[in-house]
Motif scaffolding. Structure first.
Motif, short mmCIF file in Angstrom:
data_model
loop_
_atom_site.label_atom_id
_atom_site.label_comp_id
_atom_site.label_asym_id
_atom_site.label_seq_id
_atom_site.Cartn_x
_atom_site.Cartn_y
_atom_site.Cartn_z
N GLY A 37 0.77 -1.10 -0.16
CA GLY A 37 0.00 0.01 0.12
C GLY A 37 0.93 1.23 -0.01
O GLY A 37 2.12 1.13 0.15
N GLN A 38 0.23 2.54 -0.22
CA GLN A 38 1.06 3.62 -0.03
C GLN A 38 1.14 4.34 1.33
O GLN A 38 2.02 4.91 1.75
CB GLN A 38 0.11 4.92 -0.83
CG GLN A 38 -0.03 4.25 -2.54
CD GLN A 38 1.32 4.64 -3.26
OE1 GLN A 38 2.59 5.06 -2.56
NE2 GLN A 38 1.58 4.28 -4.19
N THR A 43 -4.31 11.10 1.83
CA THR A 43 -5.11 10.43 0.69
C THR A 43 -6.24 9.52 1.46
O THR A 43 -5.72 8.84 2.34
CB THR A 43 -4.54 10.05 -0.37
OG1 THR A 43 -3.88 8.89 -0.20
CG2 THR A 43 -3.63 11.06 -1.03
N ARG A 45 -7.42 6.78 0.05
CA ARG A 45 -6.68 5.55 -0.35
C ARG A 45 -5.44 5.35 0.67
O ARG A 45 -5.40 4.05 1.29
CB ARG A 45 -6.29 5.45 -1.60
CG ARG A 45 -5.64 4.07 -2.16
CD ARG A 45 -6.38 3.22 -1.92
NE ARG A 45 -5.99 1.77 -2.01
CZ ARG A 45 -6.55 0.58 -1.99
NH1 ARG A 45 -7.69 0.42 -2.05
NH2 ARG A 45 -5.72 -0.66 -1.76
N PHE A 48 -6.80 4.22 4.27
CA PHE A 48 -7.21 3.11 4.08
C PHE A 48 -6.28 2.04 4.21
O PHE A 48 -6.19 1.05 4.97
CB PHE A 48 -8.05 2.81 3.02
CG PHE A 48 -8.68 1.28 2.89
CD1 PHE A 48 -9.75 0.85 3.97
CD2 PHE A 48 -8.24 0.35 1.95
CE1 PHE A 48 -10.20 -0.36 3.84
CE2 PHE A 48 -8.61 -0.81 1.91
CZ PHE A 48 -9.46 -1.51 2.77
N ASP A 49 -5.19 2.16 3.58
CA ASP A 49 -3.95 1.40 3.47
C ASP A 49 -3.34 1.22 4.77
O ASP A 49 -2.87 0.27 5.31
CB ASP A 49 -2.90 1.76 2.57
CG ASP A 49 -3.54 1.63 0.95
OD1 ASP A 49 -4.23 0.72 0.88
OD2 ASP A 49 -2.92 1.78 -0.05
#
Length: 326
Positions: A37-38, A43, A45, A48-49
């Motif tokens: 993940g990032q 962000t 996303r 969430f990661d």
């Protein structure tokens, strides 16, 4: 990767968090589960990661959590009952990411001095790297269009200014008959090729390209040079020692810590191609000195960079931290 492989060899259960599309993901998968993940808070996303990573950590219930570089330390959840450490091989600009960690593992003493100087006040044990096992036989000199009887010098690493390969090319121009093999690639590659043309040594300089295992080239040389302008450790020098090649290194932080001039390497001043050339002339003219340095390097490897010793040092650190938290 090498440390993860060593932990795996000792039967340690592991899991990993990495950025997407890393070429070596498949190798890690052989050692444990991988979360990709990032992990950026800015962000949706990334948030969430990060949540997914922390959930995976809670489910895995580790005894230790280790970040590999300073920025990654911010990803370690502080409330988990495990040893929380970051391992440093360079000099961070600040220690903000280290809040709540139990220790900062440093590759060499100069990194420890640096982090104390910028505000770290916790433990900073020195645990260095171990050299990778030699997996390849030395290449044939003919493969690099080099006469069998030539005196061959090798350098290896990323072609950037800090690595000092321009200094090495300058030096080789003053070592008659010597051939230079450069293993690697990077933004300075074209400049280095032009430099060798300008100095009239392009007929004696070979660019061997990037190699997953540079020891196959290093091991076929007579001498190795670490010409860096700055080097926290110098893994390439340690690899040259592993294959028994007499070495020259600049007096950067890494070699200054673990190498001894005249015992396991010839140490020369920074940014001084004349000094590099003088050291290479000594090695070219004295096979006995080359053997002496090779023998000394083998002894230093055993004393400082033993694989089992490094792994044991990590286990002792994790056990010590967890013992204090009980």
């Amino acid at each position: 990767m090498t440390l993860s492989e060593a932990f795996n060899g000792r039967g340690i259960d592991q899991a990993f968090a990495i950025r997407p599309k890393r070429a070596w993901r498949s190798e890690l998968e052989g050692f444990g589960d991988v979360v990709e993940g990032q992990f950026l808070r800015r962000t949706p996303r990334g948030m969430f990661d990060l949540w997914r990573l922390h959930r995976s950590i809670r489910e895995f219930k580790p005894d230790a959590i280790m970040a590999w570089r300073a920025p990654a330390a911010r990803l370690i959840p502080r409330g988990v009952p495990a040893a929380k450490v970051v391992r440093l091989g360079d000099y961070p600009r600040h220690v903000r990411h280290f809040t709540g960690l139990d220790a900062v593992v440093c590759n060499n003493p100069s990194i420890a001095r640096h982090i104390y100087g910028i505000g770290w006040n916790g433990d900073a044990p020195i645990i260095s790297n171990f050299s990778r096992p030699v997996s390849s036989a030395p290449i044939s000199r003919g493969g690099l269009d080099t006469p069998d009887g030539a005196f061959v010098v090798c350098g290896a690493g990323r072609f950037t200014r800090v690595k000092g390969f321009d200094l090495l090319i300058d030096a080789i121009a003053h070592v008659p008959g010597a051939y230079l093999w450069l293993v690697g690639d990077g933004p300075e590659a074209e400049a280095l090729k032009w430099q060798s043309e300008d100095l009239g040594v392009s007929d004696r300089v070979r660019f061997a390209g990037w190699r997953d295992d540079p020891t196959e080239v290093i091991g076929a040389a007579d001498a190795f040079v670490l010409p860096s302008r700055d080097e926290p450790l110098g893994n390439a020098l340690i690899e040259a020692w592993r294959v028994g090649v007499a070495s020259v290194a600049t007096q950067t932080d890494g070699p200054n810590w673990y190498a001894t001039d005249g015992r396991d390497a010839l140490l020369v001043p920074l940014s001084d191609p004349g000094a590099i050339a003088a050291a290479l002339l000594r090695l070219q003219q004295d096979p006995g000195l080359r053997q002496h340095l090779s023998d000394g390097a083998r002894a230093t490897l055993s004393e400082r960079f033993d694989r089992d010793g490094v792994v044991d040092a990590y286990f002792e650190l994790f056990d010590s931290i967890n013992g204090r938290q009980m």
